[in-house]
Each structure stands twice: as structure tokens, then as C-alpha cells.
Design a protein around this motif. Structure first.
Motif, PDB file in Angstrom:
ATOM      1  N   TRP A 189      36.948  38.197  39.308  1.00  0.00           N
ATOM      2  CA  TRP A 189      38.259  38.491  38.727  1.00  0.00           C
ATOM      3  C   TRP A 189      38.137  39.148  37.358  1.00  0.00           C
ATOM      4  N   SER A 190      37.209  38.687  36.533  1.00  0.00           N
ATOM      5  CA  SER A 190      37.040  39.270  35.198  1.00  0.00           C
ATOM      6  C   SER A 190      36.725  40.757  35.289  1.00  0.00           C
ATOM      7  N   VAL A 210      47.081  34.291  32.509  1.00  0.00           N
ATOM      8  CA  VAL A 210      45.674  33.881  32.421  1.00  0.00           C
ATOM      9  C   VAL A 210      45.571  32.515  31.749  1.00  0.00           C
ATOM     10  N   MET A 263      51.290  37.293  40.411  1.00  0.00           N
ATOM     11  CA  MET A 263      49.966  37.425  41.016  1.00  0.00           C
ATOM     12  C   MET A 263      49.911  38.606  41.981  1.00  0.00           C
ATOM     13  N   LEU A 304      37.369  42.824  37.933  1.00  0.00           N
ATOM     14  CA  LEU A 304      38.481  43.572  38.522  1.00  0.00           C
ATOM     15  C   LEU A 304      39.674  43.632  37.579  1.00  0.00           C
ATOM     16  N   ASN A 305      39.921  42.571  36.851  1.00  0.00           N
ATOM     17  CA  ASN A 305      41.036  42.591  35.903  1.00  0.00           C
ATOM     18  C   ASN A 305      40.774  43.584  34.771  1.00  0.00           C
ATOM     19  N   LEU A 307      34.913  38.008  47.627  1.00  0.00           N
ATOM     20  CA  LEU A 307      35.345  36.669  47.226  1.00  0.00           C
ATOM     21  C   LEU A 307      35.883  35.884  48.417  1.00  0.00           C
ATOM     22  N   PHE A 339      38.729  46.853  43.983  1.00  0.00           N
ATOM     23  CA  PHE A 339      39.595  45.748  44.375  1.00  0.00           C
ATOM     24  C   PHE A 339      39.335  45.343  45.827  1.00  0.00           C
ATOM     25  N   TYR A 341      37.471  41.704  46.122  1.00  0.00           N
ATOM     26  CA  TYR A 341      38.218  40.572  46.652  1.00  0.00           C
ATOM     27  C   TYR A 341      37.796  40.231  48.082  1.00  0.00           C
ATOM     28  N   LEU A 357      34.728  33.206  41.549  1.00  0.00           N
ATOM     29  CA  LEU A 357      36.086  33.745  41.403  1.00  0.00           C
ATOM     30  C   LEU A 357      36.300  34.302  40.006  1.00  0.00           C
ATOM     31  N   PHE A 358      35.859  33.583  38.983  1.00  0.00           N
ATOM     32  CA  PHE A 358      36.057  34.038  37.609  1.00  0.00           C
ATOM     33  C   PHE A 358      35.250  35.303  37.323  1.00  0.00           C
TER      34      PHE A 358
END
Length: 599
Positions: free
Chosen positions: A379-380, A400, A80, A382-383, A568, A561, A565, A375-376
Motif C-alpha cells: 500500500w505504501s 490513513v 477507500m 501504491l499510495n 496482495l 495498482f 493489489y 499490506l502496508f
């Protein structure tokens, strides 16, 4: 059917926790080394010093590469964090010195030289693990000689290793000798990479070797740490004074109101000899269900889950457990978030049923998605950005799958189970007519026009600014660790700061709620939640300030990022602090209205 579903949820819970614990077990590759036995050396990642979360695989740059690149064991927390451990060409044997020895000679093309030069220009760092002890060093240096800028690549590493109790207990790597000039590309340019090994006895205990290794790279020196503690203690004393004054005001005023009211004989109350005033007029409306009660209860439940997660993580950090294991605290926080879903479902359904809600299934679903949904989404995005930049910040597919499996098989069943039990418990109180201390009339009382300082925005500003002023000092140190390469270790100070935040937020919110009820406005539910949640707005403003004043981050990857974040975390603070201030106000309102006499 319900019992079968609960049983399946429990089985999934145990399986997920077992996998998580097995993933977190430390590697045993450095236990009981014998003389001549090979020491594990792993390469991790490279990153620009100003953009610490812009991480790339070590072999993405033109270094000497093993014939077969193999991924090493990593804990869940390390993955992580963006760690990607792979094997290396360095052959080190326990307690055997090694003279300078070449490992390879790499031909450098013009593109290779440009890539290396660009990395040195941006002050790239690399991380190497020797027997699970991390060392961070610069990729090269940039000098200026006679007005000309020159770039020097680190191609020789001298390992100085301390041994004790059959283990490697200290690692130091010298990289500033015999550097390779890559200022300009030349035909047939080749860089020779080499290393040497020197062993020495050490008195560092094997049990604390990782702590001692990391302590050498901490920026919190004794003098700055003393100043840090002094600043926090000074803030704590001021906070105690403020909280004491506010509590004194609340106790004196409320006790005065209650004593005057309770000393009136029942005959005078019945005959109308003494008229009610202020907050006492609202006994038939103060427990009226707020608008959008389903969403409100879901917010409270999700905030309770995050609150328990933060409390547990800070206490574990304070105790020192997993403190110096890379990603250990993060792994514990993740596990705590999974298992505390029971409380989220219980509290949300319990409150929703007391407020007369009927769509309990939707209430549980929204509670489970209240934090995980945003969060999802974040994250989606940024990932995807990290994947497009081929950064190690992008999570592997297996991780994942593990995250989705953990959430669907642990968090969701526990939320449902807690929701069923909370709804059943609340139904008993509702059926007995004891849901709240006072009964609610069918028609709502008319709300008088209030002064400007009773407006929601004015009260949210005051209830957000005062608690934030108690924590902003510690935020700088936290940000320096989160957006840097250092491991945060000052959890004792963090716990003290968190206690200050809770005290100030709760006290200010209760005082404002009392003034609000005294103005004969019974709409306190959402205001009590928003008063604590408003801390998140000041937090995000501070994030923007920190970005432009204390960092030198650049590029779309790093900026997305940081702000993604941070947004978030701000949403998590909104949920957590909203829950804290709501519970404080809920207890206060129930207390004062349970002491008055009403028909």
C-alpha cells in the motif's frame, strides 16, 4: 497490569467501532423533501474507461468551478474506493422544472483544450451524484467526418428526475445534445456550460431507489445471468462428483486399515504377530513439531482471520445488507477483519504452545503482522504512486490515521488477548499430557526415499490446480467488477463458488496427506498448509492472463495498482486456503491416530 492493558484495549475497541459506525451512517439530506427544496448535486471523479482505478478529481479538468470547492460527506467505503464528492454549480429544486439555463462561460486556453482532447481520446468518464443517486456519463465523444477526427465536449446536461414519496427515486442525464467542438483551439475560445431539469412521477419505492438506479447500469442481463448460473451449477455438480469419489476412496482405504488394525488382539500386537506398516508406523513422529513452528503457527492464525472475514463478507453480500450502499460491503469487511483478530491470536498461540513453543510473545507479534505487514509495504508504494499522479486513489491523511488507529487499538489488543487465552488453554492440555493423541519420540524416524509424485512440488501442483479449476469461471465476473465501475451483486453465486473451493481443496489435500503418510514421511505440517496455499499461485497466473487478454489498461499507475493489489490478494488467498487445508488435515490426522493403539 495485564487487566489494565486488557481494559484499555476494550475501551479502544469500542471507541474505534463507534467511530466506524458513525462514519458509515447514510446521509439524510434527501429525506422528506418538500416542493422547491434544493436537491443535493455533487460531482465525484473522472477516469479513463480502460483504466478504472486511475481516478482524478472532477475539477482537475477545466470545468466550471464553484467559488469555493467543498468536500461532501462520504462513507469509509467510498473513500477507500477513491470517491471524492464535492459541491457543484447545478441548482436543482425538488419538483420544479427548469428550462435550459447557463451556469457559466469558461474561457479555454490551448492547454485546457489539449487536456480535454486527451481526456476524450482516452474515453474519460465522469460521475455525478443527484440526491445520492450516481450517474456515469462520458466526458465527450470522438467522431470522424470526411476523414477528419473531431472532438466534442459535453457542456450541456439535461436532468430527467423521477420523484416518489418525497424523494428523488430515479435520475437520468442526457448529454448527447449541443456538444461543443474542441477539435482545434481558437483565440478567444469560450465554452458555455448549461443544464435543464425535467421532473416526472415514478412508481419506484423510495426504499429501493438506489437498487433500481444501479440496476440500470448492470451488465448482468437476464440471459447472461441465466448462463452464468447454468455454468456454475454445472461446475458444482462436477465438483460434487469429484469430492464424492475422493471421499469414498479415503473412507474405504482408511476404514479398511483401521478395521484390520483394531481387530488384532492385544496379545498379537505385543508379541509382534502383526507388523505395523504405512501410516501406522509414524504414530511416534506424526505430531513432531515442524521446522520454523513460530512462523507456521502465525500463518495459520492469520489465515483463520482472513477466512472468517471472507465468510462474513460473502454472507452479508448474499443477504443483501449493504449490498447497494457504495462501499458498504468494503466497510463491513474492514470491520470484520478488525474484530476477528482475536481468533488469529488464539489459534496461533494455542497451536504454538501445543507444539512446544516458548517464545509466545514473538509468536503473537508475528501473527499480528503476517498479513498487515505485506499490506502496508504494498500500500505504501501504491499510495505514493497515486499521490505522485494526483489521483483520488491516494488515501487522504485523515483516513490513513483512522486505519492506523483502528489497527493499533483494535486488532493488536484483540490479537494479544486471544494469544494469552489460547496459550493458557493449550498449556492445560500439555501439562496433562494430552496435547496430541500419540506421544512423540525424542529421536526422529528415518524418512525413506519417496517417488517423484510424492514430491512437494508435484503434490502442490495437483492440490492447487483442482480447486482453482472450480472457481476460475466466477473469477472473470469478479474481476470485471473489481477492475471496473460496476458493483458486484452476485454474492449467491460467489458463496456457491467458495463452497466448491473449500470442498475440493480440503478433500484433495487430505487424500494427498494420506498417501504421503502411507509413504512413511511424517512431515505433513507444511505440506498440508502449502497444498491449499498453492491455489494463490494459479490465481496470480490468472491475473496476468486476465490483464493481457481482457483489459486495455496502460500506464505505470494502473499497471502497478493491478499487479500490486493482485499480489496482495494472492498472499491473502495463500494464508486463507492454507489455513483451510491445514485444519482439514489436522482433524483427519488426529482422528486416525486417535483410533490406533500405541505404547
Amino acid at each position: 497490569m495485564l487487566r489494565r492493558a486488557i481494559l484499555r484495549g476494550q475501551i479502544c475497541l469500542l471507541a474505534s467501532l463507534a467511530v466506524l459506525l458513525l462514519w458509515q451512517l447514510p446521509s439524510s439530506g434527501v429525506v422528506g423533501l418538500e416542493t422547491g427544496e434544493q436537491v443535493t448535486v455533487s460531482m465525484n471523479k473522472v477516469w479513463p474507461i480502460n483504466n478504472p482505478t486511475e481516478m482524478y478529481p472532477y475539477y482537475s479538468l477545466p470545468f466550471c468551478t464553484p467559488p469555493e470547492v467543498q468536500t461532501k460527506y462520504m462513507t469509509f467505503g467510498q473513500i477507500m474506493r477513491g470517491d471524492r464528492l464535492v459541491n457543484s454549480l447545478y441548482n436543482i429544486n425538488y419538483r420544479e422544472n427548469q428550462e435550459r439555463k447557463p451556469i457559466c462561460e469558461r474561457a479555454l486556453s490551448e492547454d485546457d483544450v489539449d487536456a480535454m482532447r486527451n481526456a476524450i481520446e482516452n474515453s474519460y468518464m465522469f460521475e455525478i451524484f443527484v440526491a445520492d443517486l450516481p450517474v456515469v456519463r462520458p466526458l465527450g465523444i470522438r467522431t470522424k467526418e470526411n476523414g477528419q477526427i473531431k472532438y466534442w465536449l459535453v457542456n450541456n446536461m439535461d436532468f430527467n428526475l423521477g420523484y416518489n414519496e418525497g424523494q428523488v427515486v430515479a435520475v437520468n442525464i442526457t448529454t448527447d445534445v449541443d456538444l461543443f467542438d474542441i477539435t482545434q483551439h481558437k483565440d478567444g475560445m469560450k465554452a458555455q456550460f448549461s443544464y435543464s431539469v425535467n421532473w416526472f412521477p415514478s412508481t419506484i419505492p423510495a426504499s429501493s431507489r438506489l437498487q433500481q438506479q444501479l440496476a440500470g447500469s448492470f451488465t448482468h442481463h437476464t440471459q447472461s445471468l441465466d448462463i452464468h448460473w447454468l455454468a456454475i451449477i454445472n461446475s458444482f455438480v462436477l465438483v460434487l462428483l469429484i469430492v464424492s469419489l475422493l471421499l469414498l476412496i479415503i473412507l474405504r482405504v482408511v476404514r479398511s486399515d483401521l478395521s484390520k488394525y483394531l481387530h488384532i488382539p492385544d496379545e498379537e500386537l505385543t508379541a509382534g504377530g502383526e507388523e505395523e506398516s504405512g501410516w501406522k508406523l509414524l504414530h511416534a513422529d506424526v505430531f513432531r513439531a515442524p521446522q520454523h513452528r513460530m512462523w507456521f503457527c502465525a500463518l495459520v492464525g492469520a489465515g483463520a482471520q482472513l477466512f472468517l472475514m471472507v465468510i462474513g463478507t460473502v454472507l452479508v453480500g448474499t443477504s443483501g445488507l449493504y449490498l447497494f450502499e457504495r462501499g458498504g460491503v468494503l466497510t463491513f469487511a474492514f470491520a470484520t477483519f478488525l474484530v476477528t483478530a482475536f481468533l488469529a491470536g488464539y489459534l496461533s498461540a494455542w497451536l504454538y504452545r501445543k507444539l512446544g513453543g516458548q517464545k509466545w510473545a514473538w509468536n503473537i507479534v508475528i501473527t499480528a503482522m503476517m498479513f498487515v505487514g505485506p499490506l502496508f509495504v504494498i500500500w505504501s508504494f501504491l499510495n505514493s504512486v497515486a499521490w505522485a499522479h494526483q489521483s483520488t486513489a491516494a488515501l487522504p491523511f485523515t483516513t490513513v490515521i483512522f486505519l492506523f488507529f483502528s489497527w493499533s487499538c483494535v486488532t493488536v489488543p484483540l490479537t494479544v488477548l486471544g494469544g494469552i487465552m489460547g496459550r493458557s488453554n493449550a498449556a492445560k492440555w500439555v501439562d496433562a499430557g494430552q496435547a496430541f493423541p500419540c506421544k512423540t519420540n525424542k529421536l526422529a524416524r528415518e524418512i525413506p526415499q519417496c517417488h517423484w509424485y510424492h514430491a512437494p512440488l508435484a503434490q502442490m501442483f495437483a492440490s492447487g490446480f483442482l480447486p482453482f479449476s472450480a472457481i476460475y469461471i466466477e473469477l472473470h465476473y469478479v474481476f470485471s467488477s473489481v477492475w471496473g465501475t460496476k458493483i458486484y451483486t452476485l454474492y449467491g453465486i460467489l458463496l456457491l463458488t467458495f463452497v466448491m473451493l473449500l470442498l475440493v481443496a480440503s478433500t484433495v489435500s487430505v487424500l494427498l496427506t494420506y498417501f504421503h503418510l502411507n509413504a512413511e514421511d511424517h512431515r505433513w505440517w507444511w505440506r498440508s498448509f502449502g497444498s491449499g496455499g498453492s491455489v494463490s499461485l494459479f490465481f496470480y497466473v490468472y491475473c496476468i492472463y486476465y490483464f493481457f487478454t481482457s483489459t486495455r489498461m496502460f500506464g505505470f499507475l494502473q499497471c502497478s495498482f493491478f499487479f500490486g493489489y493482485s499480489l496482495l490478494v494472492a498472499w491473502g488467498i495463500f494464508l486463507m486456503m492454507g489455513f483451510v487445508t491445514f485444519i482439514s488435515n489436522f482433524v483427519f490426522v488426529n482422528y486416525i491416530y486417535s483410533r490406533i493403539k500405541s505404547d
